[in-house]
Motif scaffolding. Structure first.
Motif, PDB file in Angstrom:
ATOM      1  N   MET A 203      52.746  72.415 111.024  1.00 41.81           N
ATOM      2  CA  MET A 203      53.442  73.557 112.476  1.00 41.81           C
ATOM      3  C   MET A 203      55.170  73.405 112.093  1.00 41.81           C
ATOM      4  SD  MET A 203      52.714  75.006 114.901  1.00 41.81           S
ATOM      5  CE  MET A 203      53.448  74.983 116.700  1.00 41.81           C
ATOM      6  N   ASN A 204      55.541  72.059 111.441  1.00 43.65           N
ATOM      7  CA  ASN A 204      56.574  71.810 111.509  1.00 43.65           C
ATOM      8  C   ASN A 204      57.450  73.153 110.351  1.00 43.65           C
ATOM      9  OD1 ASN A 204      57.123  69.842 113.793  1.00 43.65           O
ATOM     10  ND2 ASN A 204      56.486  68.487 111.717  1.00 43.65           N
ATOM     11  N   ALA A 205      56.695  72.974 109.576  1.00 43.33           N
ATOM     12  CA  ALA A 205      56.933  73.668 108.320  1.00 43.33           C
ATOM     13  C   ALA A 205      56.884  75.619 108.753  1.00 43.33           C
ATOM     14  CB  ALA A 205      56.114  74.292 107.252  1.00 43.33           C
ATOM     15  N   THR A 206      56.076  75.893 109.523  1.00 40.39           N
ATOM     16  CA  THR A 206      56.175  76.897 110.268  1.00 40.39           C
ATOM     17  C   THR A 206      57.475  77.157 110.738  1.00 40.39           C
ATOM     18  OG1 THR A 206      53.844  77.535 110.190  1.00 40.39           O
ATOM     19  CG2 THR A 206      54.701  78.897 111.561  1.00 40.39           C
ATOM     20  N   ARG A 207      57.244  76.096 112.025  1.00 37.29           N
ATOM     21  CA  ARG A 207      58.613  76.422 113.268  1.00 37.29           C
ATOM     22  C   ARG A 207      60.117  76.791 111.969  1.00 37.29           C
ATOM     23  NH1 ARG A 207      58.261  71.748 115.645  1.00 37.29           N
ATOM     24  NH2 ARG A 207      56.865  72.578 116.858  1.00 37.29           N
ATOM     25  N   ASP A 208      60.000  75.567 110.974  1.00 32.95           N
ATOM     26  CA  ASP A 208      61.561  75.391 109.946  1.00 32.95           C
ATOM     27  C   ASP A 208      61.324  76.858 109.400  1.00 32.95           C
ATOM     28  OD1 ASP A 208      61.767  73.183 110.429  1.00 32.95           O
ATOM     29  OD2 ASP A 208      60.565  72.176 108.951  1.00 32.95           O
ATOM     30  N   SER A 209      60.427  77.071 109.170  1.00 32.80           N
ATOM     31  CA  SER A 209      60.283  79.272 108.356  1.00 32.80           C
ATOM     32  C   SER A 209      61.310  79.887 109.218  1.00 32.80           C
ATOM     33  CB  SER A 209      58.950  79.523 107.804  1.00 32.80           C
ATOM     34  OG  SER A 209      58.817  78.436 106.914  1.00 32.80           O
ATOM     35  N   ALA A 210      61.236  79.336 110.115  1.00 30.88           N
ATOM     36  CA  ALA A 210      61.461  80.694 111.539  1.00 30.88           C
ATOM     37  C   ALA A 210      62.901  80.646 111.863  1.00 30.88           C
ATOM     38  CB  ALA A 210      60.753  80.405 113.151  1.00 30.88           C
ATOM     39  N   ASN A 211      62.863  79.308 112.191  1.00 29.49           N
ATOM     40  CA  ASN A 211      64.939  78.643 111.986  1.00 29.49           C
ATOM     41  C   ASN A 211      65.285  79.462 110.832  1.00 29.49           C
ATOM     42  OD1 ASN A 211      63.445  77.598 114.317  1.00 29.49           O
ATOM     43  ND2 ASN A 211      63.333  75.767 113.571  1.00 29.49           N
ATOM     44  N   VAL A 212      64.848  79.413 109.554  1.00 30.74           N
ATOM     45  CA  VAL A 212      65.957  80.588 108.213  1.00 30.74           C
ATOM     46  C   VAL A 212      65.322  81.615 108.423  1.00 30.74           C
ATOM     47  CG1 VAL A 212      65.164  80.373 105.818  1.00 30.74           C
ATOM     48  CG2 VAL A 212      65.044  78.135 107.204  1.00 30.74           C
ATOM     49  N   LEU A 213      64.520  82.784 108.914  1.00 26.86           N
ATOM     50  CA  LEU A 213      64.894  83.187 109.310  1.00 26.86           C
ATOM     51  C   LEU A 213      65.537  84.220 110.134  1.00 26.86           C
ATOM     52  CD1 LEU A 213      60.904  84.577 109.141  1.00 26.86           C
ATOM     53  CD2 LEU A 213      62.242  84.776 107.152  1.00 26.86           C
ATOM     54  N   GLU A 214      65.701  83.353 111.663  1.00 24.98           N
ATOM     55  CA  GLU A 214      66.468  83.082 112.523  1.00 24.98           C
ATOM     56  C   GLU A 214      68.297  83.210 111.998  1.00 24.98           C
ATOM     57  OE1 GLU A 214      65.019  81.365 115.919  1.00 24.98           O
ATOM     58  OE2 GLU A 214      63.390  82.162 116.317  1.00 24.98           O
ATOM     59  N   ARG A 215      68.315  82.410 111.223  1.00 24.63           N
ATOM     60  CA  ARG A 215      69.882  82.619 110.679  1.00 24.63           C
ATOM     61  C   ARG A 215      70.982  83.564 110.430  1.00 24.63           C
ATOM     62  NH1 ARG A 215      68.472  76.780 110.010  1.00 24.63           N
ATOM     63  NH2 ARG A 215      67.893  77.030 107.730  1.00 24.63           N
ATOM     64  N   ILE A 216      69.440  84.251 109.612  1.00 28.27           N
ATOM     65  CA  ILE A 216      69.996  85.370 108.659  1.00 28.27           C
ATOM     66  C   ILE A 216      70.446  86.925 109.973  1.00 28.27           C
ATOM     67  CG2 ILE A 216      69.145  87.672 107.557  1.00 28.27           C
ATOM     68  CD1 ILE A 216      67.245  86.008 106.448  1.00 28.27           C
ATOM     69  N   PRO A 217      71.280  87.383 110.095  1.00 28.58           N
ATOM     70  CA  PRO A 217      71.678  88.145 110.938  1.00 28.58           C
ATOM     71  C   PRO A 217      71.294  89.412 111.397  1.00 28.58           C
ATOM     72  CG  PRO A 217      73.223  87.259 109.587  1.00 28.58           C
ATOM     73  CD  PRO A 217      72.456  87.178 109.477  1.00 28.58           C
ATOM     74  N   VAL A 218      70.544  89.269 112.638  1.00 26.02           N
ATOM     75  CA  VAL A 218      69.938  91.188 113.190  1.00 26.02           C
ATOM     76  C   VAL A 218      70.710  91.907 111.961  1.00 26.02           C
ATOM     77  CG1 VAL A 218      69.457  91.943 114.869  1.00 26.02           C
ATOM     78  CG2 VAL A 218      69.470  89.996 115.268  1.00 26.02           C
ATOM     79  N   GLU A 219      72.010  92.299 111.965  1.00 22.45           N
ATOM     80  CA  GLU A 219      72.679  93.541 111.556  1.00 22.45           C
ATOM     81  C   GLU A 219      71.903  93.448 110.199  1.00 22.45           C
ATOM     82  OE1 GLU A 219      74.571  92.102 114.738  1.00 22.45           O
ATOM     83  OE2 GLU A 219      74.177  91.152 112.655  1.00 22.45           O
ATOM     84  N   ILE A 220      72.043  92.578 108.851  1.00 26.68           N
ATOM     85  CA  ILE A 220      71.659  92.464 107.932  1.00 26.68           C
ATOM     86  C   ILE A 220      69.773  93.259 108.040  1.00 26.68           C
ATOM     87  CG2 ILE A 220      70.518  90.820 105.877  1.00 26.68           C
ATOM     88  CD1 ILE A 220      73.961  91.615 106.593  1.00 26.68           C
ATOM     89  N   TRP A 221      68.848  92.530 108.845  1.00 25.46           N
ATOM     90  CA  TRP A 221      67.802  93.183 108.794  1.00 25.46           C
ATOM     91  C   TRP A 221      67.613  94.301 108.745  1.00 25.46           C
ATOM     92  CZ3 TRP A 221      63.997  89.902 106.862  1.00 25.46           C
ATOM     93  CH2 TRP A 221      64.285  88.365 106.885  1.00 25.46           C
TER      94      TRP A 221
END
Length: 573
Positions: free
Chosen positions: A1-19
């Motif tokens: 569960m923690n690994a999933t949350r950490d992965s989501a946090n990494v993705l969220e740190r990428i700016p929306v403009e890049i996505w």
């Protein structure tokens, strides 16, 4: 569960403009990919939902009159209840989805394109032809649902506040729907295919791009009254006779027939070759035209080539004096290009029929000058795009030298690679199979017991609502079956992401075997070419592969300014 949350946090740190840049320019994401991404991390919902709902599509909303199939050889009737259920479900689902998306304050801002209808299947009818007879119980139910769907479309159209393009095919447009289209605040592109219209139509000034396809001669006058000559910027006439429009414009006063702002005209009839007089007449109504596309259809034997009779004078200088881009036949280009600022000439859309009818082929420089010379008379400083026809205009050793010397500033070039004899530059074969049927539909229904058809319709309606909202929301769905007013289920990410049908982008990944073989064998081909003492070839290539080797060695010239890779069409020897 923690690994999933950490992965989501990494993705969220990428700016929306890049996505957004990745998703818009990645050239590979499909609608299903965007739906799946919405379940990867919550923040993807805000990024991907606009892309999921950017184009809404409601296909297969046709009416079939007669759900009995009569076998041609035995006259036996077969009741097609399954087909009726499918038609009912498609119509109900299309209307329900349309209402649910339009009623949500967030989702209704995403669609930029709305596509309604489909090309007719065997037995399909237009509701404008009249309602089914009373004995046709099944067809009457489908007709009722179709009318309900049209009312839903009319009511929800204003709710799509950012809708820019509307496509309607095989549909009966009534007065209310036409008013909704005309009053939409931002809608500016409309495409109508095989539609019927009310008797009193009117120009729609807000429509800047208008396309017609397969409009019948009976409906053409009402359809063309939608044109606003003072506001229209782009016009497309596809799969229908150009003469329909020319005849309509001839009956109008000059102030109502001259399109002062149309900068692009596309004409693609279905079967009959274009009459050059119709084309000349049509061009006289678009004085500001900058781009003309006259292309053949993928169907039909004649491929819509324009045959300009020998000796025909060039167009008057007052006709399309601002033309810059032309896509059409070689005979048309010879007539239109001279003394106009044309910089882009594309003739690779008209091959078979023109080769057979025009017979342009040159074996000497003077002959080739006669064939292609008119293209050199453009008043532009330079011609940057030249796509020659797919058939053999001249032997490649003569053609390449002529093009290099006559069009020295080309950026985009397509050449047919042919030898001495006249050849059609081959392409992969396209096989269009017709629909096979073992019978015809007849207007016979029933008899059914009282309430039987109504019960089936209720079951279908329940299935549609449960499918769109999810089985866990059955109670809410039951409360909303009578009206399209339930938007609570839109908050369910599962509904919001996985149950919208849309087209997927087409990305070609195939590499032809011909290209692979040429790349693999080019060294071997070079070993078989005989050269003189100076290292120049002592003869001409005998096939397409050898011709490519000649170009690779620099023995055949090309304009030095070419930036796009030149495409060489294969001419079978």
């Amino acid at each position: 569960m923690n690994a999933t949350r950490d992965s989501a946090n990494v993705l969220e740190r990428i700016p929306v403009e890049i996505w957004n840049k990745i998703f818009h320019e990645g050239c590979g994401f499909t609608l299903e990919d965007f739906k799946t991404l919405c379940f990867v991390a919550p923040f993807f919902v805000d990024i991907c939902q606009p892309m999921i709902y950017r184009s809404l599509t409601a296909r297969h909303v046709n009416i079939v009159y007669g759900y009995h199939l009569q076998e041609s050889w035995s006259r036996r009737l077969t009741l097609e209840l399954d087909k009726w259920k499918v038609d009912m479900m498609r119509l109900m689902r299309a209307g329900t989805r349309l209402h649910l998306v339009a009623s949500d304050a967030s989702l209704s801002t995403y669609p930029h394109t709305l596509c309604i209808g489909n090309w007719p299947c065997r037995g399909a009818r237009d509701i404008a032809q009249g309602p089914p007879a009373d004995k046709m119980v099944l067809s009457k139910f489908v007709c009722y649902i179709m009318l309900h769907f049209r009312a839903t479309l009319t009511q929800t159209l204003p709710l799509f506040t950012r809708l820019r393009r509307l496509e309607i095919s095989f549909f009966a447009i009534d007065d209310e729907l036409l008013k909704a289209i005309a009053s939409h605040p931002v809608l500016d592109e409309l495409k109508l295919g095989c539609c019927s219209f009310p008797s009193h139509t009117f120009p729609i000034p807000s429509i800047r791009v208008l396309g017609y396809s397969k409009i019948s001669q009976k409906e053409a006058p009402a359809a063309f009254r939608l044109l606003s000559p003072q506001h229209l910027e782009e016009l497309r006439i596809e799969n229908m006779k150009t003469s329909f429009l020319v005849e309509d414009l001839c009956t109008r006063p000059k102030s109502e027939s001259t399109f002062t702002k149309v900068h692009r005209l596309t004409v693609a009839p279905l079967d009959d070759p274009l009459d050059h007089l119709d084309v000349q007449s049509l061009l006289s109504y678009v004085p500001a035209l900058r781009q003309l596309d006259i292309v053949y259809s993928d169907f039909g034997e004649n491929q819509n080539v324009i045959k300009v009779p020998a000796g025909t004078e060039a167009l008057s200088l007052s006709t399309v004096p601002k033309l810059q881009q032309l896509s059409g036949s070689l005979s048309l280009a010879r007539q239109v290009v001279p003394k106009r600022p044309v910089t882009h000439i594309q003739m690779d859309h008209n091959g078979n029929a023109e080769r057979q009818k025009d017979g342009y082929f040159a074996l000497t420089w003077p002959e080739l000058q006669t064939v292609l010379g008119p293209l050199c008379l453009s008043s532009a400083d330079k011609i940057t795009t030249l796509h020659l026809p797919r058939w053999n205009v001249a032997p490649i050793w003569l053609l390449s030298q002529f093009v290099a010397e006559t069009f020295p500033q080309l950026v985009d070039l397509k050449l047919p690679v042919g030898m001495v004899k006249r050849e059609l530059c081959a392409e992969p074969f396209k096989v269009y199979g017709g629909l096979r049927t073992n019978g015809v539909r007849v207007d016979v229904e029933g008899p059914f017991e009282d309430g039987f058809v109504q019960g089936m319709a209720r079951d279908i309606q329940e299935s549609v609502y449960y499918g769109l909202r999810g089985k866990s929301d059955k109670n809410a769905a039951e409360n909303e079956k009578a009206e399209y007013d339930g938007v609570g289920g839109l908050n369910n990410p599962d509904y919001r992401t996985r149950r919208l049908v849309g087209s997927q982008p087409i990305h070609s990944t195939a590499i032809s075997s011909l290209e692979v073989d040429v790349a693999a064998n080019i060294t071997e081909l070079g070993a078989n070419v005989e050269t003189d003492i100076a290292g120049d070839p002592s003869g001409h290539p005998k096939c397409y592969e050898e011709a490519l080797f000649y170009f690779a060695q620099g023995w055949y010239p090309l304009p030095t300014t070419v930036q796009k890779e030149a495409l060489f069409y294969f001419a079978d020897a």
